[in-house]
Design a protein around this motif. Structure first.
Motif, mmCIF file in Angstrom:
data_model
loop_
_atom_site.group_PDB
_atom_site.id
_atom_site.type_symbol
_atom_site.label_atom_id
_atom_site.label_comp_id
_atom_site.label_asym_id
_atom_site.label_seq_id
_atom_site.Cartn_x
_atom_site.Cartn_y
_atom_site.Cartn_z
ATOM 1 N N LEU A 100 -14.066 -12.590 -44.860
ATOM 2 C CA LEU A 100 -13.707 -13.577 -45.880
ATOM 3 C C LEU A 100 -13.959 -14.995 -45.386
ATOM 4 O O LEU A 100 -14.585 -15.809 -46.086
ATOM 5 C CB LEU A 100 -12.229 -13.424 -46.248
ATOM 6 N N THR A 101 -13.473 -15.315 -44.177
ATOM 7 C CA THR A 101 -13.655 -16.677 -43.679
ATOM 8 C C THR A 101 -15.133 -16.984 -43.437
ATOM 9 O O THR A 101 -15.583 -18.105 -43.681
ATOM 10 C CB THR A 101 -12.853 -16.902 -42.382
ATOM 11 N N ALA A 102 -15.894 -15.984 -43.001
ATOM 12 C CA ALA A 102 -17.326 -16.197 -42.811
ATOM 13 C C ALA A 102 -18.026 -16.439 -44.141
ATOM 14 O O ALA A 102 -18.895 -17.320 -44.260
ATOM 15 C CB ALA A 102 -17.937 -14.989 -42.098
ATOM 16 N N ALA A 103 -17.658 -15.671 -45.153
ATOM 17 C CA ALA A 103 -18.296 -15.819 -46.462
ATOM 18 C C ALA A 103 -18.024 -17.202 -47.053
ATOM 19 O O ALA A 103 -18.900 -17.799 -47.692
ATOM 20 C CB ALA A 103 -17.802 -14.726 -47.409
ATOM 21 N N TRP A 130 -10.360 -16.952 -51.979
ATOM 22 C CA TRP A 130 -10.277 -15.558 -52.433
ATOM 23 C C TRP A 130 -11.663 -14.912 -52.385
ATOM 24 O O TRP A 130 -12.683 -15.564 -52.639
ATOM 25 C CB TRP A 130 -9.718 -15.520 -53.848
ATOM 26 N N GLY A 131 -11.680 -13.621 -52.064
ATOM 27 C CA GLY A 131 -12.931 -12.888 -52.094
ATOM 28 C C GLY A 131 -12.708 -11.434 -52.451
ATOM 29 O O GLY A 131 -11.718 -10.824 -52.049
ATOM 30 N N ALA A 132 -13.618 -10.885 -53.220
ATOM 31 C CA ALA A 132 -13.600 -9.461 -53.565
ATOM 32 C C ALA A 132 -14.929 -8.844 -53.153
ATOM 33 O O ALA A 132 -15.977 -9.499 -53.208
ATOM 34 C CB ALA A 132 -13.379 -9.269 -55.062
ATOM 35 N N TYR A 133 -14.867 -7.577 -52.708
ATOM 36 C CA TYR A 133 -16.069 -6.844 -52.271
ATOM 37 C C TYR A 133 -16.853 -7.660 -51.232
ATOM 38 O O TYR A 133 -18.084 -7.716 -51.257
ATOM 39 C CB TYR A 133 -16.987 -6.533 -53.463
ATOM 40 N N VAL A 134 -16.134 -8.291 -50.317
ATOM 41 C CA VAL A 134 -16.767 -9.236 -49.394
ATOM 42 C C VAL A 134 -17.799 -8.525 -48.526
ATOM 43 O O VAL A 134 -17.528 -7.482 -47.923
ATOM 44 C CB VAL A 134 -15.706 -9.916 -48.513
ATOM 45 N N GLY A 135 -18.978 -9.096 -48.459
ATOM 46 C CA GLY A 135 -20.049 -8.536 -47.654
ATOM 47 C C GLY A 135 -20.908 -7.516 -48.357
ATOM 48 O O GLY A 135 -21.876 -7.019 -47.782
ATOM 49 N N ILE A 155 -17.707 -11.455 -54.684
ATOM 50 C CA ILE A 155 -17.265 -12.549 -55.541
ATOM 51 C C ILE A 155 -16.398 -13.464 -54.694
ATOM 52 O O ILE A 155 -15.481 -12.997 -54.000
ATOM 53 C CB ILE A 155 -16.441 -12.048 -56.743
ATOM 54 N N LEU A 156 -16.645 -14.765 -54.754
ATOM 55 C CA LEU A 156 -15.877 -15.747 -53.992
ATOM 56 C C LEU A 156 -15.398 -16.856 -54.913
ATOM 57 O O LEU A 156 -16.162 -17.356 -55.745
ATOM 58 C CB LEU A 156 -16.732 -16.358 -52.877
ATOM 59 N N VAL A 157 -14.127 -17.224 -54.746
ATOM 60 C CA VAL A 157 -13.565 -18.371 -55.458
ATOM 61 C C VAL A 157 -12.700 -19.134 -54.470
ATOM 62 O O VAL A 157 -11.922 -18.526 -53.722
ATOM 63 C CB VAL A 157 -12.719 -17.940 -56.677
ATOM 64 N N ILE A 216 -11.425 -2.074 -56.771
ATOM 65 C CA ILE A 216 -11.576 -3.418 -56.219
ATOM 66 C C ILE A 216 -10.967 -3.464 -54.829
ATOM 67 O O ILE A 216 -9.954 -2.804 -54.543
ATOM 68 C CB ILE A 216 -10.915 -4.485 -57.126
ATOM 69 N N MET A 217 -11.618 -4.200 -53.940
ATOM 70 C CA MET A 217 -11.071 -4.559 -52.634
ATOM 71 C C MET A 217 -11.146 -6.072 -52.542
ATOM 72 O O MET A 217 -12.234 -6.643 -52.607
ATOM 73 C CB MET A 217 -11.893 -3.933 -51.492
ATOM 74 N N ASP A 218 -9.983 -6.724 -52.425
ATOM 75 C CA ASP A 218 -9.996 -8.175 -52.320
ATOM 76 C C ASP A 218 -8.988 -8.643 -51.293
ATOM 77 O O ASP A 218 -8.087 -7.898 -50.874
ATOM 78 C CB ASP A 218 -9.774 -8.833 -53.682
ATOM 79 N N VAL A 219 -9.144 -9.862 -50.864
ATOM 80 C CA VAL A 219 -8.318 -10.466 -49.829
ATOM 81 C C VAL A 219 -8.376 -11.971 -50.046
ATOM 82 O O VAL A 219 -9.346 -12.486 -50.640
ATOM 83 C CB VAL A 219 -8.840 -10.082 -48.423
#
Length: 252
Positions: A149-152, A205-210, A215-217, A242-245
């Motif tokens: 998440l932080t990288a994205a 926020w991020g979902a399906y990261v990588g 999706i990033l907001v 969904i997988m989000d963090v």
């Protein structure tokens, strides 16, 4: 008594390039792969695991689908229900090992993210090892959804020398005083920050990261909350899972 090695392999949050070289080597050395099958709603996740095996496993490997025992998502006693569910998973995995490795050998379970972070697999393998005297458990770490998440977003997770706090949506309101500067929140189906954060706090926020669905907001809670709610609901409806963090930070 025949010896069985069970590898718990972290495969990252889903991106095919986020698997580590150590995990690639462990997959190549494994004969039987156990996949906990949750049915049609997570078919894409099962397919992603199979693609990793197609890319990295040795010829002749076996893939065994183990039906994931049902679980009450809204129990009166949450911890008791989780213990019951874990015990049922131990029974299912034990039965699969007995059936597919009767003469010993090695098997693996592929775990999203890292096995140590909000995943039950190691609790299950600990219980299984206590039951079976012939079982050795090996753990291979994986890229976490937090680091992905932080990288994205291209951000640092904290200010200079500041602490970080990792929790779940269910426990977000219980964050101790002074620990809320930088909060990573996982397993949050209700987006609990809507009840705990101030409008000027920041949320990343991020979902399906990588993955291809990423999706990033990012922005002020007061500015982007409605967008996160809408995009999360749309993605879950479209994909069926969904997988989000997210990282929640106090405005400095």
């Amino acid at each position: 008594m025949t010896a069985v090695t069970l590898r718990v392999i972290g495969i990252g949050p889903g991106g095919p390039r986020q698997i580590t070289l150590e995990a690639v080597d462990a997959i190549a050395e494994t004969d039987v792969f156990l996949i906990l099958d949750k049915g049609e709603r997570t078919a894409e996740l099962t397919a992603a695991r199979r693609q990793m095996l197609d890319a990295h496993a040795a010829p002749g490997h076996a893939v065994v689908a183990v039906a994931d025992p049902p679980r009450d998502r809204n129990p009166a006693d949450y911890e008791a229900e989780v213990r019951r569910w874990h015990a049922a998973r131990v029974d299912a995995i034990d039965a699969a090992l007995v059936e597919h490795l009767p003469d010993g050998g090695n098997a693996a379970i592929l775990v999203w993210g890292d096995p140590a972070l909000y995943d039950s697999t190691l609790r299950i393998t600990d219980a299984l090892a206590a039951r079976r005297g012939d079982l050795t458990v090996e753990v291979i770490p994986g890229v976490t959804s937090v680091s992905a998440l932080t990288a994205a977003h291209g951000i640092v997770a904290h200010g200079i020398g500041e602490p970080m706090f990792t929790t779940t949506g269910r426990r977000l309101s219980d964050t101790p005083a002074g620990a809320d500067l930088n909060q990573f929140v996982m397993l949050d189906s209700s987006l609990a920050f809507r009840e705990t954060a101030a409008p000027d706090d920041l949320v990343h926020w991020g979902a399906y990261v990588g993955t291809e669905h990423q999706i990033l907001v990012s922005g002020r809670v007061g500015d982007v909350t409605d967008e996160i709610v809408a995009r999360r609901a749309e993605a879950r409806e479209r994909l069926g899972w969904i997988m989000d963090v997210y990282l929640l930070q106090k405005r400095r």
